[in-house]
Design a protein around this motif. Structure first.
Motif, short mmCIF file in Angstrom:
data_model
loop_
_atom_site.label_atom_id
_atom_site.label_comp_id
_atom_site.label_asym_id
_atom_site.label_seq_id
_atom_site.Cartn_x
_atom_site.Cartn_y
_atom_site.Cartn_z
N THR A 132 0.99 -1.01 -0.23
CA THR A 132 0.30 0.34 0.31
C THR A 132 0.68 1.46 -0.06
OG1 THR A 132 -1.47 -0.77 0.87
CG2 THR A 132 -2.01 1.06 1.67
N VAL A 155 0.98 5.24 -2.60
CA VAL A 155 1.29 5.87 -3.80
C VAL A 155 2.71 5.07 -4.65
CG1 VAL A 155 1.24 8.75 -5.04
CG2 VAL A 155 -0.01 7.80 -2.39
N GLN A 169 -2.40 5.93 -6.41
CA GLN A 169 -2.97 5.55 -4.81
C GLN A 169 -3.47 4.00 -5.21
OE1 GLN A 169 -2.75 6.65 -1.53
NE2 GLN A 169 -3.04 4.80 -1.25
N THR A 199 -3.92 1.09 -2.26
CA THR A 199 -4.39 0.03 -1.42
C THR A 199 -4.48 -1.47 -0.97
OG1 THR A 199 -5.39 2.27 -0.79
CG2 THR A 199 -5.63 0.66 0.39
#
Length: 125
Positions: A91, A93, A120, A122
């Motif tokens: 996780t 950016v 991003q 996640t």
């Protein structure tokens, strides 16, 4: 000047896959090395993968080796990052970057001149 735009981020469960894309402007895309970096909250930006201008030489961080694959299509001015077997610790950016060929194989942010805005990723457990 090179402008870079990433896409393909999102939310995925652990063990899943995502494919990031980075589209570059300009007519000299193949002259640049390309790299993917990532930055998690509270951590420094770190190298993930790099690829030579022609695509023949590829470099990975140990943490992603065997799970991630970097590739490029110079006809489309695009570099990709295929991410498989994702883990929560992936996780972050994710940023793509372009740099001079003289820095091929380098893994530092200072070796790259142009950066995208980031996307991003996640990974939920």
């Amino acid at each position: 000047q090179v402008q870079l735009v990433e896409s393909g981020g999102g939310l995925v469960q652990a063990g899943g896959s995502l494919r990031l894309s980075c589209a570059a402007s300009g007519r000299t895309f193949s002259s640049y090395i390309m790299g993917w970096f990532r930055q998690a909250p509270g951590k420094e930006r770190e190298f993930v993968a790099g690829i030579s201008g022609g695509g023949g030489r590829i470099y990975y961080a140990d943490s992603v080796k065997g799970r991630f694959t970097i590739s490029r299509d110079n006809a489309k001015n695009t570099v990709y990052l295929q991410m498989n077997s994702l883990k929560p610790e992936d996780t972050a950016v994710y940023y793509c970057a372009a740099g001079s060929s003289k820095y091929e194989g380098h893994r530092t942010t200072s070796s790259y001149d142009y950066w995208g805005q980031g996307t991003q990723v996640t990974v939920s457990s």
